[in-house]
Design a protein around this motif. Structure first.
Motif, PDB file in Angstrom:
ATOM      1  N   LEU A  53      -9.834  -7.513   4.844  1.00  0.00           N
ATOM      2  CA  LEU A  53      -9.167  -6.324   5.373  1.00  0.00           C
ATOM      3  C   LEU A  53      -9.397  -5.084   4.508  1.00  0.00           C
ATOM      4  O   LEU A  53      -9.601  -3.984   5.030  1.00  0.00           O
ATOM      5  CB  LEU A  53      -7.661  -6.572   5.489  1.00  0.00           C
ATOM      6  CG  LEU A  53      -7.197  -7.601   6.511  1.00  0.00           C
ATOM      7  CD1 LEU A  53      -5.682  -7.754   6.457  1.00  0.00           C
ATOM      8  CD2 LEU A  53      -7.636  -7.199   7.917  1.00  0.00           C
ATOM      9  N   TYR A  54      -9.361  -5.253   3.176  1.00  0.00           N
ATOM     10  CA  TYR A  54      -9.354  -4.091   2.285  1.00  0.00           C
ATOM     11  C   TYR A  54     -10.538  -4.022   1.319  1.00  0.00           C
ATOM     12  O   TYR A  54     -10.690  -3.015   0.624  1.00  0.00           O
ATOM     13  CB  TYR A  54      -8.056  -4.092   1.454  1.00  0.00           C
ATOM     14  CG  TYR A  54      -6.809  -3.946   2.271  1.00  0.00           C
ATOM     15  CD1 TYR A  54      -6.377  -2.693   2.704  1.00  0.00           C
ATOM     16  CD2 TYR A  54      -6.045  -5.065   2.615  1.00  0.00           C
ATOM     17  CE1 TYR A  54      -5.212  -2.554   3.451  1.00  0.00           C
ATOM     18  CE2 TYR A  54      -4.876  -4.936   3.363  1.00  0.00           C
ATOM     19  CZ  TYR A  54      -4.468  -3.677   3.784  1.00  0.00           C
ATOM     20  OH  TYR A  54      -3.319  -3.552   4.535  1.00  0.00           O
ATOM     21  N   GLY A  55     -11.339  -5.087   1.243  1.00  0.00           N
ATOM     22  CA  GLY A  55     -12.392  -5.146   0.242  1.00  0.00           C
ATOM     23  C   GLY A  55     -11.905  -5.848  -1.004  1.00  0.00           C
ATOM     24  O   GLY A  55     -10.696  -5.945  -1.252  1.00  0.00           O
ATOM     25  N   GLY A  56     -12.826  -6.339  -1.830  1.00  0.00           N
ATOM     26  CA  GLY A  56     -12.481  -7.196  -2.958  1.00  0.00           C
ATOM     27  C   GLY A  56     -11.526  -6.584  -3.960  1.00  0.00           C
ATOM     28  O   GLY A  56     -10.427  -7.079  -4.178  1.00  0.00           O
ATOM     29  N   MET A  57     -11.899  -5.469  -4.579  1.00  0.00           N
ATOM     30  CA  MET A  57     -11.089  -4.873  -5.630  1.00  0.00           C
ATOM     31  C   MET A  57      -9.748  -4.366  -5.102  1.00  0.00           C
ATOM     32  O   MET A  57      -8.696  -4.581  -5.704  1.00  0.00           O
ATOM     33  CB  MET A  57     -11.856  -3.732  -6.297  1.00  0.00           C
ATOM     34  CG  MET A  57     -11.120  -3.063  -7.443  1.00  0.00           C
ATOM     35  SD  MET A  57     -10.932  -4.129  -8.895  1.00  0.00           S
ATOM     36  CE  MET A  57     -12.632  -4.117  -9.527  1.00  0.00           C
ATOM     37  N   SER A  58      -9.766  -3.690  -3.960  1.00  0.00           N
ATOM     38  CA  SER A  58      -8.530  -3.150  -3.391  1.00  0.00           C
ATOM     39  C   SER A  58      -7.565  -4.249  -2.980  1.00  0.00           C
ATOM     40  O   SER A  58      -6.348  -4.113  -3.133  1.00  0.00           O
ATOM     41  CB  SER A  58      -8.847  -2.264  -2.178  1.00  0.00           C
ATOM     42  OG  SER A  58      -9.617  -1.141  -2.558  1.00  0.00           O
ATOM     43  N   SER A  59      -8.093  -5.350  -2.474  1.00  0.00           N
ATOM     44  CA  SER A  59      -7.231  -6.439  -2.026  1.00  0.00           C
ATOM     45  C   SER A  59      -6.477  -7.066  -3.196  1.00  0.00           C
ATOM     46  O   SER A  59      -5.311  -7.476  -3.061  1.00  0.00           O
ATOM     47  CB  SER A  59      -8.055  -7.516  -1.305  1.00  0.00           C
ATOM     48  OG  SER A  59      -8.931  -8.184  -2.206  1.00  0.00           O
ATOM     49  N   VAL A  60      -7.127  -7.130  -4.353  1.00  0.00           N
ATOM     50  CA  VAL A  60      -6.479  -7.671  -5.553  1.00  0.00           C
ATOM     51  C   VAL A  60      -5.285  -6.795  -5.936  1.00  0.00           C
ATOM     52  O   VAL A  60      -4.211  -7.287  -6.290  1.00  0.00           O
ATOM     53  CB  VAL A  60      -7.485  -7.765  -6.718  1.00  0.00           C
ATOM     54  CG1 VAL A  60      -6.780  -8.159  -8.008  1.00  0.00           C
ATOM     55  CG2 VAL A  60      -8.574  -8.787  -6.391  1.00  0.00           C
ATOM     56  N   GLY A  61      -5.473  -5.471  -5.857  1.00  0.00           N
ATOM     57  CA  GLY A  61      -4.403  -4.559  -6.191  1.00  0.00           C
ATOM     58  C   GLY A  61      -3.238  -4.608  -5.228  1.00  0.00           C
ATOM     59  O   GLY A  61      -2.086  -4.400  -5.616  1.00  0.00           O
ATOM     60  N   ILE A  62      -3.496  -4.886  -3.965  1.00  0.00           N
ATOM     61  CA  ILE A  62      -2.424  -5.000  -2.975  1.00  0.00           C
ATOM     62  C   ILE A  62      -1.654  -6.304  -3.159  1.00  0.00           C
ATOM     63  O   ILE A  62      -0.427  -6.349  -3.048  1.00  0.00           O
ATOM     64  CB  ILE A  62      -3.003  -4.898  -1.548  1.00  0.00           C
ATOM     65  CG1 ILE A  62      -3.479  -3.466  -1.287  1.00  0.00           C
ATOM     66  CG2 ILE A  62      -1.969  -5.322  -0.501  1.00  0.00           C
ATOM     67  CD1 ILE A  62      -4.233  -3.302   0.012  1.00  0.00           C
ATOM     68  N   LEU A  63      -2.357  -7.368  -3.483  1.00  0.00           N
ATOM     69  CA  LEU A  63      -1.716  -8.676  -3.584  1.00  0.00           C
ATOM     70  C   LEU A  63      -0.875  -8.823  -4.856  1.00  0.00           C
ATOM     71  O   LEU A  63       0.181  -9.477  -4.833  1.00  0.00           O
ATOM     72  CB  LEU A  63      -2.786  -9.776  -3.546  1.00  0.00           C
ATOM     73  CG  LEU A  63      -2.297 -11.228  -3.628  1.00  0.00           C
ATOM     74  CD1 LEU A  63      -1.295 -11.534  -2.517  1.00  0.00           C
ATOM     75  CD2 LEU A  63      -3.475 -12.199  -3.576  1.00  0.00           C
ATOM     76  N   LEU A  64      -1.308  -8.211  -5.957  1.00  0.00           N
ATOM     77  CA  LEU A  64      -0.642  -8.438  -7.244  1.00  0.00           C
ATOM     78  C   LEU A  64       0.860  -8.125  -7.231  1.00  0.00           C
ATOM     79  O   LEU A  64       1.660  -8.958  -7.684  1.00  0.00           O
ATOM     80  CB  LEU A  64      -1.346  -7.644  -8.346  1.00  0.00           C
ATOM     81  CG  LEU A  64      -0.766  -7.811  -9.760  1.00  0.00           C
ATOM     82  CD1 LEU A  64      -0.781  -9.264 -10.196  1.00  0.00           C
ATOM     83  CD2 LEU A  64      -1.537  -6.937 -10.758  1.00  0.00           C
ATOM     84  N   PRO A  65       1.315  -6.963  -6.743  1.00  0.00           N
ATOM     85  CA  PRO A  65       2.763  -6.734  -6.710  1.00  0.00           C
ATOM     86  C   PRO A  65       3.514  -7.739  -5.834  1.00  0.00           C
ATOM     87  O   PRO A  65       4.656  -8.105  -6.159  1.00  0.00           O
ATOM     88  CB  PRO A  65       2.880  -5.310  -6.145  1.00  0.00           C
ATOM     89  CG  PRO A  65       1.585  -4.657  -6.530  1.00  0.00           C
ATOM     90  CD  PRO A  65       0.568  -5.750  -6.379  1.00  0.00           C
ATOM     91  N   PHE A  66       2.899  -8.183  -4.746  1.00  0.00           N
ATOM     92  CA  PHE A  66       3.522  -9.239  -3.941  1.00  0.00           C
ATOM     93  C   PHE A  66       3.781 -10.478  -4.789  1.00  0.00           C
ATOM     94  O   PHE A  66       4.846 -11.102  -4.717  1.00  0.00           O
ATOM     95  CB  PHE A  66       2.620  -9.621  -2.754  1.00  0.00           C
ATOM     96  CG  PHE A  66       2.616  -8.640  -1.624  1.00  0.00           C
ATOM     97  CD1 PHE A  66       3.696  -7.811  -1.398  1.00  0.00           C
ATOM     98  CD2 PHE A  66       1.523  -8.549  -0.771  1.00  0.00           C
ATOM     99  CE1 PHE A  66       3.696  -6.901  -0.352  1.00  0.00           C
ATOM    100  CE2 PHE A  66       1.507  -7.661   0.283  1.00  0.00           C
ATOM    101  CZ  PHE A  66       2.596  -6.822   0.499  1.00  0.00           C
ATOM    102  N   LEU A  67       2.804 -10.847  -5.610  1.00  0.00           N
ATOM    103  CA  LEU A  67       2.940 -12.027  -6.457  1.00  0.00           C
ATOM    104  C   LEU A  67       4.058 -11.844  -7.478  1.00  0.00           C
ATOM    105  O   LEU A  67       4.820 -12.773  -7.746  1.00  0.00           O
ATOM    106  CB  LEU A  67       1.617 -12.314  -7.168  1.00  0.00           C
ATOM    107  CG  LEU A  67       0.416 -12.643  -6.275  1.00  0.00           C
ATOM    108  CD1 LEU A  67      -0.848 -12.823  -7.119  1.00  0.00           C
ATOM    109  CD2 LEU A  67       0.671 -13.881  -5.439  1.00  0.00           C
ATOM    110  N   ILE A  68       4.147 -10.638  -8.048  1.00  0.00           N
ATOM    111  CA  ILE A  68       5.202 -10.366  -9.026  1.00  0.00           C
ATOM    112  C   ILE A  68       6.581 -10.457  -8.375  1.00  0.00           C
ATOM    113  O   ILE A  68       7.516 -11.051  -8.932  1.00  0.00           O
ATOM    114  CB  ILE A  68       4.988  -8.985  -9.673  1.00  0.00           C
ATOM    115  CG1 ILE A  68       3.719  -9.005 -10.537  1.00  0.00           C
ATOM    116  CG2 ILE A  68       6.191  -8.575 -10.514  1.00  0.00           C
ATOM    117  CD1 ILE A  68       3.338  -7.656 -11.123  1.00  0.00           C
TER     118      ILE A  68
END
Length: 260
Positions: A53-68
């Motif tokens: 949906l967002y591309g590799g690097m951007s997707s990591v940044g979107i997912l990280l706060p969800f994980l926290i």
């Protein structure tokens, strides 16, 4: 009226994506909550979905706060079950992997990395399954090579793509920890690592912005709903069935990484 609707839309959907993308992202938030509160490893399916949906690097940044958010919720219920000795044993090697990944993360071939991680997961998982079937009781964590290699690869994987879940779950599962200890220990470990990663993503990699953080907070109620549901579901899963479930999810996650 039109301006009011636009204002609401800008608040709820700060990245201005199409609504299909928004709803799929909301589903990923729900899955993260389910995973963090007990259905361990389930959130690994978010990695390829968000990357598409967002591309590799951007997707990591979107997912990280969800994980926290999910880690913090899990600690509310399972913090007393955590065993710090397991965290201390793995943490130094994890930090080594994390620092190396931070330095070379912008230049590594993502597909080659995911393939090597997936193969490593499947090999280690095969060892654990074999030991379960053969009835061997000695913990794999007594072997330094096992602990050090999982720690290093886990730190590397968590920095590159938030993909360390199967590796750390593998480490904890190899000790045959009770269900609640497994969840509580993992929650502390993930929260520490993910919090360390947050400023790196925001200031160094710039994969997190104020807009992506706004999206994370907008979807926080959805994540919490998943977390409450996950906690209820895990109460009804027997220890043996839970172990089988985690093994299955880890194997599926590795296959997804191979095919992505």
């Amino acid at each position: 009226m039109a301006s009011f609707v636009h204002m609401i839309s800008s608040f709820v959907n700060p990245l201005q994506t199409d609504w299909n993308t928004w709803f799929i992202t909301a589903l990923c938030a729900l899955i993260t909550g389910l995973s963090k509160s007990g259905l361990k490893g389930f959130a690994m399916i978010n990695i390829p979905i968000l990357a598409i949906l967002y591309g590799g690097m951007s997707s990591v940044g979107i997912l990280l706060p969800f994980l926290i958010f999910g880690d913090a919720f899990a600690l509310i219920y399972y913090r007393r079950n955590a065993q710090w000795s397991h965290i201390k044993r793995l943490f130094p090697w994890t930090m080594v992997g994390l620092v190396i990944a931070m330095l070379i993360g912008k230049y590594i071939n993502d597909q080659q990395f995911r393939t090597s991680i997936a193969v490593s997961i499947l090999v280690c998982l095969a060892i654990i399954v074999y030991r379960d079937i053969s009835g061997q009781k000695t913990a794999l964590t007594n072997n330094k090579w096992f602990t050090h290699s999982l720690g290093f690869s886990g730190g590397f994987a968590t920095m590159i793509g938030n993909a360390a879940g199967p590796i750390f779950n593998l480490y904890l599962m190899s000790m045959r920890l009770p269900k609640n200890v497994f969840i509580g220990t993992g929650a502390y470990f993930y929260l520490i690592l993910n919090t360390i990663k947050l400023p790196i993503h925001f200031f160094y990699w710039q994969s997190i912005s104020t807009s992506t953080l706004q999206l994370n907070f907008v979807m926080l109620p959805i994540l919490l709903a998943g977390a409450f549901a996950g906690k209820k579901i895990v109460q009804y899963i027997p220890e043996k069935a839970y172990r089988i479930f985690v093994i299955g999810v880890i194997a599926l996650s590795a296959i997804v990484l191979l095919l992505k």
